[in-house]
Motif scaffolding. Structure first.
Motif, PDB file in Angstrom:
ATOM      1  N   THR A 158       1.018   0.180   5.174  1.00 48.74           N
ATOM      2  CA  THR A 158       2.082   1.224   4.912  1.00 48.74           C
ATOM      3  C   THR A 158       2.968   1.552   5.878  1.00 48.74           C
ATOM      4  OG1 THR A 158       0.672   2.784   5.299  1.00 48.74           O
ATOM      5  CG2 THR A 158       0.580   2.083   2.828  1.00 48.74           C
TER       6      THR A 158
ATOM      7  N   ARG B 183      -1.271   8.783   3.768  1.00 44.73           N
ATOM      8  CA  ARG B 183      -0.112   9.181   4.546  1.00 44.73           C
ATOM      9  C   ARG B 183       0.794  10.190   4.023  1.00 44.73           C
ATOM     10  NH1 ARG B 183       2.802   6.054   8.023  1.00 44.73           N
ATOM     11  NH2 ARG B 183       4.081   5.470   6.305  1.00 44.73           N
ATOM     12  N   THR B 184       0.963  10.279   2.648  1.00 48.02           N
ATOM     13  CA  THR B 184       1.579  11.100   1.865  1.00 48.02           C
ATOM     14  C   THR B 184       0.972  12.604   2.322  1.00 48.02           C
ATOM     15  OG1 THR B 184       2.162   9.693   0.187  1.00 48.02           O
ATOM     16  CG2 THR B 184       2.369  12.144  -0.256  1.00 48.02           C
TER      17      THR B 184
ATOM     18  N   GLY C  27      -2.243   4.724   1.257  1.00 52.65           N
ATOM     19  CA  GLY C  27      -0.913   5.344   0.768  1.00 52.65           C
ATOM     20  C   GLY C  27      -0.749   6.947   0.766  1.00 52.65           C
TER      21      GLY C  27
ATOM     22  N   GLU D  27      -5.909   0.467  -1.419  1.00 53.38           N
ATOM     23  CA  GLU D  27      -4.446   0.327  -1.185  1.00 53.38           C
ATOM     24  C   GLU D  27      -3.821   1.753  -1.636  1.00 53.38           C
ATOM     25  OE1 GLU D  27      -0.836  -2.381  -0.856  1.00 53.38           O
ATOM     26  OE2 GLU D  27      -2.253  -3.000  -2.269  1.00 53.38           O
TER      27      GLU D  27
ATOM     28  N   SER E 186       7.278   4.677  -1.715  1.00 51.10           N
ATOM     29  CA  SER E 186       6.597   3.652  -1.805  1.00 51.10           C
ATOM     30  C   SER E 186       5.029   4.263  -1.592  1.00 51.10           C
ATOM     31  CB  SER E 186       6.738   2.487  -0.609  1.00 51.10           C
ATOM     32  OG  SER E 186       8.113   1.994  -0.913  1.00 51.10           O
ATOM     33  N   ASP E 187       4.917   5.153  -0.987  1.00 52.11           N
ATOM     34  CA  ASP E 187       3.461   5.595  -0.549  1.00 52.11           C
ATOM     35  C   ASP E 187       2.993   6.230  -1.853  1.00 52.11           C
ATOM     36  OD1 ASP E 187       3.803   4.474   1.905  1.00 52.11           O
ATOM     37  OD2 ASP E 187       3.760   6.411   2.931  1.00 52.11           O
TER      38      ASP E 187
ATOM     39  N   LYS F   1      -3.976   0.806   5.378  1.00 49.45           N
ATOM     40  CA  LYS F   1      -3.225   2.270   5.837  1.00 49.45           C
ATOM     41  C   LYS F   1      -2.155   1.606   7.032  1.00 49.45           C
ATOM     42  CE  LYS F   1      -3.926   6.865   7.589  1.00 49.45           C
ATOM     43  NZ  LYS F   1      -4.819   7.863   7.731  1.00 49.45           N
TER      44      LYS F   1
ATOM     45  N   ASN G  70       5.092  -1.570   6.848  1.00 50.21           N
ATOM     46  CA  ASN G  70       5.920  -1.490   5.954  1.00 50.21           C
ATOM     47  C   ASN G  70       7.147  -0.537   6.238  1.00 50.21           C
ATOM     48  OD1 ASN G  70       6.010  -3.674   3.822  1.00 50.21           O
ATOM     49  ND2 ASN G  70       3.924  -2.536   3.088  1.00 50.21           N
ATOM     50  N   ALA G  71       6.854   0.652   6.412  1.00 54.24           N
ATOM     51  CA  ALA G  71       7.919   1.679   6.524  1.00 54.24           C
ATOM     52  C   ALA G  71       8.774   1.191   7.989  1.00 54.24           C
ATOM     53  CB  ALA G  71       7.146   2.833   6.887  1.00 54.24           C
TER      54      ALA G  71
ATOM     55  N   SER H 229      10.757   5.083   2.592  1.00 52.50           N
ATOM     56  CA  SER H 229       9.589   4.259   2.351  1.00 52.50           C
ATOM     57  C   SER H 229       8.399   5.329   2.056  1.00 52.50           C
ATOM     58  CB  SER H 229       9.007   3.155   3.446  1.00 52.50           C
ATOM     59  OG  SER H 229       7.922   2.600   3.087  1.00 52.50           O
ATOM     60  N   ARG H 230       8.097   6.306   2.883  1.00 53.00           N
ATOM     61  CA  ARG H 230       7.225   7.341   2.680  1.00 53.00           C
ATOM     62  C   ARG H 230       7.216   8.173   1.201  1.00 53.00           C
ATOM     63  NH1 ARG H 230       4.995   9.849   8.084  1.00 53.00           N
ATOM     64  NH2 ARG H 230       3.212  10.135   6.787  1.00 53.00           N
TER      65      ARG H 230
END
Length: 537
Positions: free
Chosen positions: A152, A272-273, A269, A265, A85-86, A149, A155-156, A81-82
């Motif tokens: 995310t 986090r990346t 993400g 949004e 998606s992020d 945040k 979701n992960a 997911s990271r």
């Protein structure tokens, strides 16, 4: 300004020819605007997708460079997911969101200048509710950013659990646990819903406040404009132009509330990346500077201790030496620390204290790629990739010659079962080799290790999934494989390690016995007990 010209000049003078010219000019302006918007949107959207692709590649490369300890604390689905998606937020930062932001800002600024030319007082009146809306929007974005945040993260987690569920579907069905997994997934989707609900509240506040403030501005402009027209301060054309320009100015501002949510949004993400990208990679440590060009294969542990968690040591003061070309066997009860010692030798783990060295080089100072290219590993629960049998065999050495591949296949007795398959080596084995038996998967793993031709070999119960006949065949191929290589074998079947140069008995993270098979039997200690117990079974 075309509307003002239409009302005050063309209609009043009944100039049909000028009307057609005016309509043509408006149509031309619309075509130019649409063409420019299309080109800008396409260029930036394509660029955004390119950057998303580049970011995914960079993030995946970064993830693969992280130490094994990182993966021990992460779910594979969450990492997927990271990676996938992020980084999607780039689309809103550079793609359609940026087009709308730039276009809307330009339209608002031009409209504001024209509005001021028509009536400064009416324009200033409009700016009051618009400014109030801007303040509300900024506060709302500040509030929803941590919500995005958190989303995310949730979701992960949900994707991670779902990935595990699908991968372990046989276990789930075997234990009749479908409802249990369904409840877990429902809980995850409920967490997502609660998070989205919080952000929707803030979004609804912006939407309702914009509607209210726009209504106040409209009512005020009607009053002021009506008064000005009755007193001939402005013309009807000026008022109509003002109303239309006001729409051009306010509409992008209101639209920016939605764009702002998308960008907020996106930043959540990407934050986090960035956190992921800032984790130190295995080879980025300053002490890992030594390039290992050639190795003999002498492994030594000197006063090695290791703990997965602080204060919970699992390996205590281990001292051992595995000389070039010898076989060292690790035996002991489950959980005694055998796999941890093997992982330290493979550089998957780093000692908490002490030194693990290869040819007198501290492994913690080596560039890992230069060490691991000389390493071969066959695990008890060997991992196979979805694809063909051949693709899995050549995984570690994709450019291997046909002769080398055939030798590896023969040595691991892979052809014994592939010859029975219609597609032979091109047979698809399914996810994690699900279409093969345990013994067949193990033989593929051994063939992969044979083809890699490593200087150092680590075998973790390499024959555990084989029947007696297959085990005898694989033992012969392993004996050939281990010739001239430093080999560390983790074994539960003690009958498979009789010819080992040295056997270490590990209990509770300590070496309690050490010697050859015969000398340990003569000593009648822990190894003797384990061996005689297995012989009776």
């Amino acid at each position: 300004m075309a509307s003002k010209y239409l009302i005050d000049d063309v209609i009043v003078k009944k100039d049909i020819e000028m009307l057609w010219w005016l309509i043509g000019g408006v149509i031309l302006a619309i075509i130019l605007q649409a063409s420019t918007s299309f080109l800008l949107t396409r260029i930036l959207s394509v660029q955004a997708q390119y950057l998303i692709r580049e970011l995914r590649v960079k993030v995946q490369e970064k993830v693969l460079s992280l130490p094994i300890s990182f993966f021990d604390n992460q779910k594979s689905g969450a990492l997927v997911s990271r990676i996938m998606s992020d980084v999607e937020g780039v689309r809103n930062l550079i793609g359609t969101g940026l087009v709308q932001l730039i276009g809307g800002s330009f339209a608002s600024i031009v409209s504001l200048i024209l509005l001021l030319r028509i009536s400064v007082s009416m324009t200033l009146f409009v700016l009051i509710p618009v400014s109030i809306f801007g303040i509300i929007a900024l506060k709302a974005f500040k509030k929803i950013r941590p919500i995005f945040k958190k989303r995310t993260v949730i979701n992960a987690q949900v994707k991670g659990r779902l990935t595990e569920t699908l991968a372990g579907v046989r276990v789930i069905k075997g234990f009749n646990a479908e409802k249990q997994e369904q409840k877990t997934f429902e809980k995850g989707t409920l967490d997502i819903f609660e998070n989205v609900k919080k952000s929707l509240t803030a979004t609804a506040l912006m939407s309702s406040s914009s509607t209210f403030l726009l209504g106040v501005a409209t009512a005020g402009i009607m009053g002021i404009g009506g008064y000005y027209m009755m007193n001939d301060i402005i013309s009807r054309g000026d008022f109509l132009s003002f109303i239309m320009l006001l729409g051009f100015m306010v509409a992008p501002i209101l639209q920016m509330s939605n764009i702002g949510s998308q960008i907020t949004e996106a930043f959540a993400g990407l934050e986090r990346t960035e956190e992921l990208m800032n984790i130190t990679s295995e080879d980025d440590l300053p002490e890992r500077a030594t390039e290992l060009n050639k190795i003999d294969g002498n492994i030594k542990f000197k006063n090695v201790r290791f703990a997965y968690e602080e204060g919970k040591e699992v390996i205590h003061n281990i001292n051992l030496e595995a000389k070039k070309g010898t076989v060292t066997a690790l035996v002991g009860s489950s959980g005694s620390g055998k796999s941890t010692i093997a992982s330290l030798a493979a550089s998957f783990l780093k000692p908490t204290e002490g030194i693990v060295s290869i040819d007198e080089h501290d492994i913690s100072t080596l560039k890992l790629s230069s060490y691991r290219k000389n390493l071969g590993v066959v695990l008890q629960d060997e991992f196979l990739f979805e694809g063909t049998i051949l693709e899995n065999i050549i995984f570690g050495k994709p450019n291997a010659s046909k002769v080398a591949i055939e030798k590896a296949i023969k040595a691991a007795y892979v052809s014994e079962f592939t010859d029975r398959f219609e597609d032979g080596l091109e047979t698809l084995i399914g996810e994690r080799g699900v279409k093969l038996s345990g013994g067949q998967r193990q033989r593929l793993a051994i063939a992969r290790a044979i083809l890699a031709d490593p200087k150092i070999l680590i075998l973790d119960e390499a024959t555990s999934n084989l029947d007696t006949e297959s085990e005898l065949m694989i033992q012969k191929s392993l004996e050939h494989l281990m010739e001239g290589r430093t080999t560390i074998v983790i074994a539960h079947r003690l009958s498979t390690i009789r010819k080992a140069d040295q056997i270490l008995v590990i209990e509770e993270g300590n070496i309690v016995e050490q010697g050859s098979h015969d000398s340990l039997l003569d000593a009648k200690g822990r190894y003797f007990d384990l061996y005689t117990y297995q012989s009776k079974i």
